[in-house]
Design an enzyme around this catalytic site. Structure first.
Site, short mmCIF file in Angstrom:
data_model
loop_
_atom_site.label_atom_id
_atom_site.label_comp_id
_atom_site.label_asym_id
_atom_site.label_seq_id
_atom_site.Cartn_x
_atom_site.Cartn_y
_atom_site.Cartn_z
N LYS A 1 -13.18 -5.83 -6.67
CA LYS A 1 -14.32 -4.95 -6.37
C LYS A 1 -15.08 -4.53 -7.63
CE LYS A 1 -12.37 -2.60 -2.35
NZ LYS A 1 -12.99 -3.11 -1.22
N LYS B 1 0.83 -1.20 0.00
CA LYS B 1 0.00 0.00 0.00
C LYS B 1 0.86 1.26 0.00
CE LYS B 1 -4.22 -2.08 1.67
NZ LYS B 1 -5.29 -2.13 2.65
N LYS C 1 -7.49 -11.39 -10.56
CA LYS C 1 -8.63 -12.03 -9.94
C LYS C 1 -9.82 -11.07 -9.78
CE LYS C 1 -7.33 -11.70 -5.14
NZ LYS C 1 -7.17 -12.27 -3.86
#
Ligand code: TRP
Length: 325
Positions: free
Chosen positions: A195, A111, A192
């Protein structure tokens, strides 16, 4: 009976990838284990989420857990912040973990948040997760592959605590789904399914209506050679559709492939199978939406049951570390 525990962020949406990769396992585990499933709203705070949105999503997450088939009579379904021992044990574990360990967490590094302006909670996130698990002395923790390192940390902290302060925590085992359980994005089969906000056409929500499911499957990206065979490396889009139909109908992808010569026929049958697979989820969600008191009662009972166990473990840990009773 062995205990299973897992957690889900309220901010994430419930899509076909979660359903096949994780939630179906949660539902199966509740038959054979003493099961605890937690909506981790405290973890969502690390992202600076909007308060009204968090409140709404937390409630919806509990409703969705019921919709996917968790039975509150069998499983303990609860919200993390409603059991005050989670942050309390987290503090004790923060005084067990080291800066070096947390700095090595790849999710934190990924992140890119190791900066002056980063929230401290994002850094200590994995310790709170360890507390979630260790409070219940869970034996088995079903998580995605991206949580493997966090689980390792939970194991390490349990062992360290036990060695230093006396045998208290169970060292949990990660249960990571097989590779076949990986559902790919329908538009971007190189990654994959995640969201729906990032990939509205590539993600099938567990509450999507039949028309939406049909449309998304029909638009799914395949390839141009027109040959139906299961070749995940060469033909990832098609392989994803074959695995999905295999999962939905309890066959192998190779078997499924043998039954088709045309992509269109495969897509038609897949859309139908997914509509069938998700129908009970959609129906339960609709009836629960009309009855918020059912969810409220699950929350109340879940928090009470979780607290019963968490409070005992916390008291033992606090005492072992020298805090006054
Ligand atoms: N970090 C997990 C995730 O993002 C969620 C989580 C929090 C969790 N606490 C947990 C998972 C305890 C398993 C057990 O997916």
């Amino acid at each position: 009976m062995q205990r299973v525990l897992s957690g889900v962020q309220p901010s994430g949406d419930f899509h076909l990838g979660n359903y096949i990769g994780a939630f179906r396992q949660w539902v199966a585990d509740q038959e054979s284990h003493d099961a605890f499933y937690c909506v981790v709203d405290l973890h969502a705070l690390t992202e600076g989420i909007d308060p009204a949105y968090l409140r709404q999503k937390t409630f919806e997450a509990v409703r969705n857990l019921l919709a996917i088939g968790l039975d509150p009579k069998v499983s303990t379904i609860f919200v993390q912040s409603q059991v005050p021992e989670h942050p309390r044990l987290s503090w004790l574990l923060e005084c067990t973990a080291t800066m070096g360990e947390l700095r090595r967490m790849t999710q934190f590094k990924a992140k890119g948040r190791s900066q002056e302006s980063s929230r401290v909670g994002l850094f200590t996130y994995p310790v709170l997760m360890a507390a979630d698990i260790l409070l219940y002395k869970a034996n088995r923790v079903p998580v995605g592959d991206d949580q493997r390192q966090h689980l390792e940390l939970a194991r390490e902290l349990a062992q360290r605590f036990n060695n230093r302060y006396g045998e208290l925590f169970v060292v949990p085992e990660a249960a990571i789904p097989a590779v076949g359980a990986r559902v790919l994005d329908l538009q971007h089969p190189e990654r994959k399914m995640s969201k729906s906000v990032e990939s509205p056409l590539g993600t099938i929500g567990v509450l999507d209506d039949p028309d939406e499911i049909d449309r998304k499957v029909k638009k799914a990206v395949t390839d141009t050679d027109g040959e139906v065979r299961y070749a995940p490396d060469e033909k990832p889009g098609l392989a994803n559709l074959l695995s999905l139909l295999a999962v939905a109908t309890g066959r192998t992808p190779q078997d499924v492939a043998a039954g088709y010569t045309r992509y269109g026929d495969l897509k038609r049958d897949l859309a139908e199978a997914l509509v069938d697979l998700l129908r009970p989820v959609r129906e339960r969600a609709a009836s629960l939406a009309a009855e918020p008191v059912v969810v409220e009662e699950v929350l109340r009972a879940g928090a009470a049951r979780a607290h019963e166990i968490a409070s005992v473990t916390y008291a033992q840990a606090a005492e072992a570390m020298g805090l006054l009773a």
